[in-house]
Design a protein around this motif. Structure first.
Motif, PDB file in Angstrom:
ATOM      1  N   UNK A  83     -26.624  21.720  46.057  1.00  9.22           N
ATOM      2  CA  UNK A  83     -27.468  20.967  45.131  1.00  9.22           C
ATOM      3  C   UNK A  83     -28.403  21.865  44.341  1.00  9.22           C
ATOM      4  N   UNK A  84     -28.378  21.704  43.021  1.00  7.81           N
ATOM      5  CA  UNK A  84     -29.320  22.346  42.112  1.00  7.81           C
ATOM      6  C   UNK A  84     -30.351  21.295  41.703  1.00  7.81           C
ATOM      7  N   UNK A  85     -31.583  21.458  42.154  1.00  5.67           N
ATOM      8  CA  UNK A  85     -32.628  20.451  41.943  1.00  5.67           C
ATOM      9  C   UNK A  85     -32.928  20.265  40.454  1.00  5.67           C
ATOM     10  N   UNK A  86     -32.990  19.014  40.037  1.00  7.50           N
ATOM     11  CA  UNK A  86     -33.541  18.652  38.738  1.00  7.50           C
ATOM     12  C   UNK A  86     -34.809  17.855  38.980  1.00  7.50           C
ATOM     13  N   UNK A  87     -35.852  18.120  38.201  1.00 12.45           N
ATOM     14  CA  UNK A  87     -37.113  17.412  38.438  1.00 12.45           C
ATOM     15  C   UNK A  87     -37.635  16.807  37.142  1.00 12.45           C
ATOM     16  N   UNK A  88     -38.553  15.844  37.310  1.00 14.81           N
ATOM     17  CA  UNK A  88     -39.096  15.109  36.177  1.00 14.81           C
ATOM     18  C   UNK A  88     -40.429  15.674  35.719  1.00 14.81           C
ATOM     19  N   UNK A  89     -40.643  15.630  34.418  1.00 14.30           N
ATOM     20  CA  UNK A  89     -41.969  15.777  33.819  1.00 14.30           C
ATOM     21  C   UNK A  89     -42.184  14.531  32.952  1.00 14.30           C
ATOM     22  N   UNK A  90     -43.410  14.325  32.505  1.00 11.94           N
ATOM     23  CA  UNK A  90     -43.696  13.111  31.742  1.00 11.94           C
ATOM     24  C   UNK A  90     -44.788  13.403  30.725  1.00 11.94           C
ATOM     25  N   UNK A  91     -44.559  13.086  29.444  1.00 15.72           N
ATOM     26  CA  UNK A  91     -45.542  13.401  28.406  1.00 15.72           C
ATOM     27  C   UNK A  91     -46.858  12.636  28.517  1.00 15.72           C
ATOM     28  N   UNK A  92     -46.906  11.588  29.323  1.00 18.77           N
ATOM     29  CA  UNK A  92     -48.173  10.886  29.548  1.00 18.77           C
ATOM     30  C   UNK A  92     -49.063  11.654  30.518  1.00 18.77           C
ATOM     31  N   UNK A 117     -36.455   8.717  29.371  1.00 23.72           N
ATOM     32  CA  UNK A 117     -37.529   7.973  28.699  1.00 23.72           C
ATOM     33  C   UNK A 117     -37.425   6.462  28.866  1.00 23.72           C
ATOM     34  N   UNK A 118     -36.199   5.915  28.846  1.00 25.69           N
ATOM     35  CA  UNK A 118     -36.035   4.476  28.964  1.00 25.69           C
ATOM     36  C   UNK A 118     -36.471   3.966  30.335  1.00 25.69           C
ATOM     37  N   UNK A 119     -36.349   4.812  31.347  1.00 26.61           N
ATOM     38  CA  UNK A 119     -36.709   4.417  32.707  1.00 26.61           C
ATOM     39  C   UNK A 119     -38.198   4.605  32.964  1.00 26.61           C
ATOM     40  N   UNK A 120     -38.758   5.669  32.428  1.00 27.22           N
ATOM     41  CA  UNK A 120     -40.153   6.008  32.697  1.00 27.22           C
ATOM     42  C   UNK A 120     -41.117   5.539  31.604  1.00 27.22           C
ATOM     43  N   UNK A 121     -40.709   4.521  30.850  1.00 26.96           N
ATOM     44  CA  UNK A 121     -41.609   3.779  29.958  1.00 26.96           C
ATOM     45  C   UNK A 121     -42.223   4.618  28.839  1.00 26.96           C
ATOM     46  N   UNK A 122     -41.522   5.630  28.356  1.00 25.26           N
ATOM     47  CA  UNK A 122     -42.086   6.445  27.275  1.00 25.26           C
ATOM     48  C   UNK A 122     -42.419   5.582  26.058  1.00 25.26           C
ATOM     49  N   UNK A 123     -41.500   4.723  25.676  1.00 22.86           N
ATOM     50  CA  UNK A 123     -41.707   3.925  24.463  1.00 22.86           C
ATOM     51  C   UNK A 123     -42.915   3.013  24.614  1.00 22.86           C
ATOM     52  N   UNK A 124     -43.112   2.451  25.802  1.00 18.42           N
ATOM     53  CA  UNK A 124     -44.274   1.586  26.037  1.00 18.42           C
ATOM     54  C   UNK A 124     -45.580   2.352  25.844  1.00 18.42           C
ATOM     55  N   UNK A 125     -45.512   3.664  26.032  1.00 20.71           N
ATOM     56  CA  UNK A 125     -46.701   4.511  25.917  1.00 20.71           C
ATOM     57  C   UNK A 125     -46.729   5.258  24.579  1.00 20.71           C
ATOM     58  N   UNK A 126     -45.877   4.817  23.630  1.00 18.73           N
ATOM     59  CA  UNK A 126     -45.806   5.405  22.284  1.00 18.73           C
ATOM     60  C   UNK A 126     -45.467   6.899  22.327  1.00 18.73           C
ATOM     61  N   UNK A 152     -29.700  11.024  26.172  1.00 26.88           N
ATOM     62  CA  UNK A 152     -29.592  10.912  24.725  1.00 26.88           C
ATOM     63  C   UNK A 152     -30.141   9.574  24.245  1.00 26.88           C
ATOM     64  N   UNK A 153     -31.236   9.641  23.512  1.00 26.73           N
ATOM     65  CA  UNK A 153     -31.815   8.504  22.805  1.00 26.73           C
ATOM     66  C   UNK A 153     -32.823   9.081  21.824  1.00 26.73           C
ATOM     67  N   UNK A 154     -33.443   8.231  21.018  1.00 23.16           N
ATOM     68  CA  UNK A 154     -34.483   8.691  20.109  1.00 23.16           C
ATOM     69  C   UNK A 154     -33.963   9.867  19.280  1.00 23.16           C
ATOM     70  N   UNK A 155     -32.903   9.624  18.500  1.00 27.65           N
ATOM     71  CA  UNK A 155     -32.192  10.701  17.808  1.00 27.65           C
ATOM     72  C   UNK A 155     -33.107  11.525  16.888  1.00 27.65           C
ATOM     73  N   UNK A 156     -33.977  10.871  16.132  1.00 27.62           N
ATOM     74  CA  UNK A 156     -34.844  11.618  15.219  1.00 27.62           C
ATOM     75  C   UNK A 156     -35.846  12.474  15.986  1.00 27.62           C
ATOM     76  N   UNK A 157     -36.398  11.919  17.069  1.00 26.59           N
ATOM     77  CA  UNK A 157     -37.305  12.696  17.898  1.00 26.59           C
ATOM     78  C   UNK A 157     -36.613  13.890  18.525  1.00 26.59           C
ATOM     79  N   UNK A 158     -35.348  13.700  18.925  1.00 25.65           N
ATOM     80  CA  UNK A 158     -34.580  14.796  19.508  1.00 25.65           C
ATOM     81  C   UNK A 158     -34.300  15.874  18.467  1.00 25.65           C
ATOM     82  N   UNK A 159     -33.997  15.467  17.239  1.00 24.78           N
ATOM     83  CA  UNK A 159     -33.822  16.441  16.155  1.00 24.78           C
ATOM     84  C   UNK A 159     -35.092  17.281  15.993  1.00 24.78           C
ATOM     85  N   UNK A 160     -36.238  16.624  16.002  1.00 22.75           N
ATOM     86  CA  UNK A 160     -37.521  17.314  15.833  1.00 22.75           C
ATOM     87  C   UNK A 160     -37.769  18.277  16.991  1.00 22.75           C
TER      88      UNK A 160
END
Length: 266
Positions: A83-92, A117-126, A152-160
């Motif tokens: 197992x190669x660990x993957x971990x979460x960060x959050x912009x809030x 982002x869809x799971x960790x409520x990014x959109x709800x937090x703008x 993959x979501x928020x295509x324009x934000x991902x481009x930026x």
């Protein structure tokens, strides 16, 4: 020809409540030990990815994010090199996320995500991939040599995000259908540090789509992923293994050589 298989996109779990699969008729009976046994039986030698731990939306806080990361470390103790660990960060939670990157870096962990982002409520937090808050976290990730795997979501934000962090290694998950896939290929032409894992929707499940990607951007930045347990790993393996438009050498790069280079396993 037999292939080494590194699954770059999974969501392992220690307990049923962290099993992301929506269709849990059978999979909610699978233990962590079963997961390793079953995936190894398919020829998978290593898995990568983050734990998806439930939380209460009304009381969501950094402790919920960190709990998932701590479970991932417990799985690492159980699985070892499998197992190669993957971990979460959050912009809030900028400070906490940066401290988590430093902690994981000290433990030898190099993979952030899959970010969800869809799971960790990014959109709800703008918040989105192009947000200033995430950019600040990604600066630290880049300094620590992290790989960032993201949903993959928020295509324009991902481009930026790609434009603002050209030296950060980004692995996008899920090719998606034609329009999304084409946008991934455009980003791969924009940045040599942009990779794509072939898990989930679209991708190699669609006839000759992997051939199309290789012809346009090369094979060196395509990674095998299953999105287990959401998707059946055997079907995802078959979608590459039985694709007669691919050469054995190309399959070898997709199944393991690209991941080995990215994860510095050689």
């Amino acid at each position: 020809m037999s292939f080494e298989i590194i699954d770059f996109h999974t969501h392992p779990f220690l307990s049923p409540d962290c099993n992301i699969c929506r269709y849990k008729y059978f999979s909610d009976r699978i233990t962590a030990e079963d997961t390793k046994r079953d995936l190894e039986s398919l020829g998978i030698s290593k898995i990568c990815g983050s734990v998806i731990a439930p939380y209460n939306k009304e009381t969501f806080c950094w402790a919920d994010v960190k709990r998932a990361n701590d479970i991932a470390l417990e799985l690492k103790a159980l699985y070892g090199d499998f197992y190669e660990v993957g971990f979460h960060v959050h912009p809030a939670f900028i400070r906490e996320s940066c401290e988590e990157i430093e902690r994981m870096h000290g433990l030898g962990v190099r993979l952030i995500g899959e970010l969800l982002p869809y799971f960790h409520m990014w959109r709800d937090l703008s918040l989105d991939y192009g947000s200033r808050e995430l950019s600040e976290i990604l600066d630290v990730a880049e300094d620590c040599g992290m790989i960032v795997n993201l949903h993959t979501q928020d295509e324009e934000g991902l481009d930026k995000m790609v434009r603002e962090h050209p030296h950060l290694t980004i692995v996008a998950a899920h090719p998606g259908e034609a329009a999304s896939y084409d946008r991934h290929l455009a980003r791969m032409k924009l940045s040599e540090n942009y990779y794509l894992d072939l898990s989930g929707s679209g991708g190699p499940l669609r006839f000759a789509s992997t051939r199309n990607a290789i012809d346009k951007v090369g094979v060196e930045r395509l990674l095998f992923g299953s999105d287990y347990p959401t998707c059946q790993a055997g079907i995802m393996i078959g979608s590459v293994l039985m694709d007669y438009t691919l050469t054995d050498t190309e399959k070898e790069y997709i199944f393991s050589k690209n991941a080995r280079r990215l994860l510095k396993l050689d």
